[in-house]
Scaffold this motif. Structure first.
Motif, PDB file in Angstrom:
ATOM      1  N   THR A  26       0.846  -1.188   0.000  1.00 41.05           N
ATOM      2  CA  THR A  26       0.000   0.000   0.000  1.00 41.05           C
ATOM      3  C   THR A  26       0.884   1.241   0.000  1.00 41.05           C
ATOM      4  OG1 THR A  26      -0.132  -0.300   2.380  1.00 41.05           O
ATOM      5  CG2 THR A  26      -1.993  -1.072   1.097  1.00 41.05           C
ATOM      6  N   CYS A  37       2.419   4.697  -0.098  1.00 43.28           N
ATOM      7  CA  CYS A  37       1.951   6.056   0.196  1.00 43.28           C
ATOM      8  C   CYS A  37       0.649   6.076   0.991  1.00 43.28           C
ATOM      9  CB  CYS A  37       1.779   6.885  -1.094  1.00 43.28           C
ATOM     10  SG  CYS A  37       3.331   7.128  -1.985  1.00 43.28           S
ATOM     11  N   LYS A  38       0.165   4.931   1.423  1.00 39.24           N
ATOM     12  CA  LYS A  38      -1.016   4.927   2.275  1.00 39.24           C
ATOM     13  C   LYS A  38      -0.599   4.961   3.731  1.00 39.24           C
ATOM     14  CE  LYS A  38      -4.889   3.001   1.378  1.00 39.24           C
ATOM     15  NZ  LYS A  38      -6.017   2.062   1.143  1.00 39.24           N
ATOM     16  N   ASP A  47     -10.356   9.139   3.884  1.00 37.96           N
ATOM     17  CA  ASP A  47      -9.611   9.535   2.692  1.00 37.96           C
ATOM     18  C   ASP A  47      -9.104   8.255   2.023  1.00 37.96           C
ATOM     19  OD1 ASP A  47      -6.912  10.252   1.281  1.00 37.96           O
ATOM     20  OD2 ASP A  47      -7.818  12.215   1.668  1.00 37.96           O
ATOM     21  N   ARG A  53      -6.446   7.539   0.784  1.00 35.49           N
ATOM     22  CA  ARG A  53      -5.041   7.264   1.096  1.00 35.49           C
ATOM     23  C   ARG A  53      -4.861   6.669   2.484  1.00 35.49           C
ATOM     24  NH1 ARG A  53      -3.291  13.337  -0.244  1.00 35.49           N
ATOM     25  NH2 ARG A  53      -5.339  13.582   0.763  1.00 35.49           N
ATOM     26  N   ASN A  54      -5.967   6.442   3.206  1.00 41.22           N
ATOM     27  CA  ASN A  54      -5.898   5.947   4.576  1.00 41.22           C
ATOM     28  C   ASN A  54      -6.644   4.632   4.733  1.00 41.22           C
ATOM     29  OD1 ASN A  54      -4.623   8.371   5.266  1.00 41.22           O
ATOM     30  ND2 ASN A  54      -6.543   9.339   5.902  1.00 41.22           N
ATOM     31  N   TYR A  94       2.395   0.088   5.038  1.00 43.21           N
ATOM     32  CA  TYR A  94       1.989   1.489   5.025  1.00 43.21           C
ATOM     33  C   TYR A  94       3.203   2.397   5.212  1.00 43.21           C
ATOM     34  CZ  TYR A  94      -2.647  -0.526   5.591  1.00 43.21           C
ATOM     35  OH  TYR A  94      -3.801  -1.257   5.417  1.00 43.21           O
ATOM     36  N   HIS A 153      -0.321  14.194   4.733  1.00 42.33           N
ATOM     37  CA  HIS A 153       0.444  13.306   3.840  1.00 42.33           C
ATOM     38  C   HIS A 153       1.676  14.017   3.297  1.00 42.33           C
ATOM     39  CE1 HIS A 153      -1.903   9.531   3.319  1.00 42.33           C
ATOM     40  NE2 HIS A 153      -2.844  10.276   3.898  1.00 42.33           N
ATOM     41  N   ASP A 181       5.436  12.726   4.044  1.00 40.08           N
ATOM     42  CA  ASP A 181       6.224  12.373   2.850  1.00 40.08           C
ATOM     43  C   ASP A 181       7.551  13.114   2.814  1.00 40.08           C
ATOM     44  OD1 ASP A 181       4.274  10.656   1.995  1.00 40.08           O
ATOM     45  OD2 ASP A 181       3.416  12.025   0.502  1.00 40.08           O
TER      46      ASP A 181
END
Length: 298
Positions: free
Chosen positions: A9, A11-12, A35, A37-38, A97, A117, A121
């Motif tokens: 996963t 970037c989650k 979201d 991304r979560n 993750y 995020h 990042d």
């Protein structure tokens, strides 16, 4: 853990939520984390007999959502650690993750998911784990606290906790649960990478052997195991701070050494904060601040 079970996963983020109240604060937290991304993993204290999973599910539309098997959690007891390990295990079993964030059901993000995020990042895989005094001896926290683990913070157990302290001192004459480990302490809330999350899960049996009869061991176990790996993990330090490591959580500690419930009087501080999350909120005490933070981040 079989490698073919792991979903990559990239970037989650995994949000690990320890909750004890099924209220509007919790549902607001879920909405603000909703979201694509979560993925959200939630544990509700087994003592909450009115927990309705459908109400939680109704708050989620985009994020992955997973329930963790419930246990009864005692404040300061080993059950706190068992709950965190259960959440971590469920998440690492589901995927890899970028970050794993431990939150309580009374926490809220105070930045948008885009900001959160983007921030993580940009941090180069650092671990957001807070350490307190490196030179302090925390040995009295582990070994023999069997009464504490049964009753926790109950104000009616003052006498039993005194007996517990005596019992702990006696049992520590026979048991050295952390021999060879330098005990470290800090906040139990964290944001950690996949590597550290898996390291903790892989050492879960050793964590239990050291901390099963600890007092507030949830403030020790992750710091201790991460620290004793030497330079394997890179910890984030807030710019300009010399003595503590940032966990990106806005917390106002009250006079009783418990987090103060935030209110509308704190809205400007929340808006101006560099932190990503804040605790704690209580919809029954101040519903306006909960609604205001939701509008701020959504």
């Amino acid at each position: 853990m079989a490698e073919d079970k792991i979903v990559f996963t990239r970037c989650k983020h995994a949000y690990l939520v320890m909750a004890h109240k099924d209220d509007e604060t919790l549902r607001t937290l879920l909405r603000t984390l909703d979201d694509p991304r979560n993925d959200i993993f939630i544990h509700m204290d087994a003592k909450n007999t009115g927990w309705d999973e459908n109400r939680a599910l109704a708050s989620i539309d985009k994020a992955g959502f997973f329930f963790v098997p419930r246990i009864s959690v005692t404040w300061g007891g080993y059950s706190q650690i068992a709950c965190e390990l259960g959440l971590l295990n469920a998440a690492v079993d589901k995927g890899r993750y970028t970050y794993y964030h431990l939150l309580s059901g009374q926490d809220l993000p105070i930045k948008s998911q885009d900001r959160i995020h983007s921030f993580f990042d940009s941090c180069g895989g650092k671990e957001f784990v807070r350490f307190e005094n490196h030179n302090r001896d925390y040995g009295s926290r582990i070994g023999g606290h069997v009464i504490w683990n049964a009753f926790g913070k109950s104000k009616t157990q003052i006498f039993l906790r005194k007996v517990d302290s005596l019992l702990a001192r006696l049992l520590q004459l026979y048991r050295k649960p952390a021999e060879g480990l330098k005990l470290m302490k800090g906040d139990n809330w964290f944001s950690i990478t996949d590597e550290l999350a898996r390291y903790i899960v892989e050492n879960a049996s050793l964590v239990r052997s050291v901390f099963w009869d600890s007092m507030c061991g949830d403030e020790l176990f992750l710091q201790t195991f991460a620290w004793n790996t030497g330079k394997r993990f890179d910890f984030y330090r807030m710019p300009g701070e010399d003595n503590t490591d940032g966990i990106m959580r806005m917390i106002d500690w009250g006079e009783d050494e418990s987090p103060r419930v935030l209110s509308m009087d704190d809205l400007d501080s929340i808006s101006d904060s560099k932190m990503m999350f804040a605790r704690k909120f209580d919809f029954e005490i101040d519903s306006d601040i909960v609604r205001a933070v939701e509008q701020l981040v959504c």
